[in-house]
Motif scaffolding. Sequence first.
Motif, PDB file in Angstrom:
ATOM      1  N   VAL A  51      40.823  63.689  70.255  1.00 28.14           N
ATOM      2  CA  VAL A  51      41.074  63.859  71.689  1.00 28.14           C
ATOM      3  C   VAL A  51      42.271  63.009  72.111  1.00 28.14           C
ATOM      4  O   VAL A  51      43.145  63.465  72.853  1.00 28.14           O
ATOM      5  CB  VAL A  51      39.817  63.502  72.513  1.00 28.14           C
ATOM      6  N   THR A  52      42.338  61.784  71.627  1.00 25.26           N
ATOM      7  CA  THR A  52      43.436  60.878  71.971  1.00 25.26           C
ATOM      8  C   THR A  52      44.778  61.435  71.506  1.00 25.26           C
ATOM      9  O   THR A  52      45.769  61.356  72.222  1.00 25.26           O
ATOM     10  CB  THR A  52      43.204  59.486  71.342  1.00 25.26           C
ATOM     11  N   LEU A  53      44.801  61.995  70.295  1.00 23.14           N
ATOM     12  CA  LEU A  53      46.051  62.519  69.737  1.00 23.14           C
ATOM     13  C   LEU A  53      46.364  63.937  70.188  1.00 23.14           C
ATOM     14  O   LEU A  53      47.484  64.413  69.995  1.00 23.14           O
ATOM     15  CB  LEU A  53      45.997  62.484  68.204  1.00 23.14           C
ATOM     16  N   GLY A  54      45.368  64.627  70.736  1.00 23.33           N
ATOM     17  CA  GLY A  54      45.584  65.995  71.186  1.00 23.33           C
ATOM     18  C   GLY A  54      45.612  67.002  70.051  1.00 23.33           C
ATOM     19  O   GLY A  54      46.331  67.996  70.117  1.00 23.33           O
ATOM     20  N   VAL A  55      44.845  66.723  69.001  1.00 18.71           N
ATOM     21  CA  VAL A  55      44.751  67.656  67.879  1.00 18.71           C
ATOM     22  C   VAL A  55      43.282  67.980  67.623  1.00 18.71           C
ATOM     23  O   VAL A  55      42.387  67.334  68.172  1.00 18.71           O
ATOM     24  CB  VAL A  55      45.393  67.080  66.580  1.00 18.71           C
ATOM     25  N   ASN A  56      43.043  68.940  66.784  1.00 19.90           N
ATOM     26  CA  ASN A  56      41.683  69.337  66.458  1.00 19.90           C
ATOM     27  C   ASN A  56      41.016  68.283  65.568  1.00 19.90           C
ATOM     28  O   ASN A  56      41.676  67.643  64.742  1.00 19.90           O
ATOM     29  CB  ASN A  56      41.721  70.688  65.738  1.00 19.90           C
ATOM     30  N   ARG A  57      39.715  68.152  65.703  1.00 22.00           N
ATOM     31  CA  ARG A  57      38.930  67.205  64.907  1.00 22.00           C
ATOM     32  C   ARG A  57      39.082  67.487  63.409  1.00 22.00           C
ATOM     33  O   ARG A  57      39.191  66.562  62.596  1.00 22.00           O
ATOM     34  CB  ARG A  57      37.460  67.314  65.336  1.00 22.00           C
ATOM     35  N   ILE A  58      39.118  68.759  63.045  1.00 24.62           N
ATOM     36  CA  ILE A  58      39.251  69.139  61.638  1.00 24.62           C
ATOM     37  C   ILE A  58      40.594  68.668  61.083  1.00 24.62           C
ATOM     38  O   ILE A  58      40.700  68.237  59.936  1.00 24.62           O
ATOM     39  CB  ILE A  58      39.109  70.675  61.474  1.00 24.62           C
TER      40      ILE A  58
END
Length: 148
Positions: A51-58
């Motif tokens: 969430v912090t980086l703005g990418v998917n968890r996967i």
Amino acid sequence: MAGVCKIEITETVPELKKLLNHQKTASGFQKIQALYLLKIGQVATVTELAVTLGVNRITVQRWLRQYRKDGLPGLLQVKQNGGRKPAIPAEARDQLEKRLNDPDNGFQSYGEIQTWLQEEYNINASYKAVYATVRYQLKSKLIKNNKK
């Protein structure tokens, strides 16, 4: 606690800060930033990091798996895409370059080069591909016909 990221980051905080400043790609920056945020304890879970980086968890999990497996060099390795194969293969291009550089045995037209490629290498290259290869890749020109 479920989801807590268990990874040992071998680089120090100053090393990670320095690496952040030297990244040339956005993805490289994000990957180092992920390690940095985990190292300083700003985030604790993979989901929080994503969430912090703005990418998917996967994506974050894949980065961390790669880091565990190959370390920092493996994480930052940029994959090269295959791309389209050249219309004129390297072997034929080398021979073409030799012929173009030989003033006694050169070509007078791009059509002549097309015919030569067809006869010698069974390559059916378009006029556009031949022209682009000769002019832009080989940076060569055709011989001038001085017969008048």
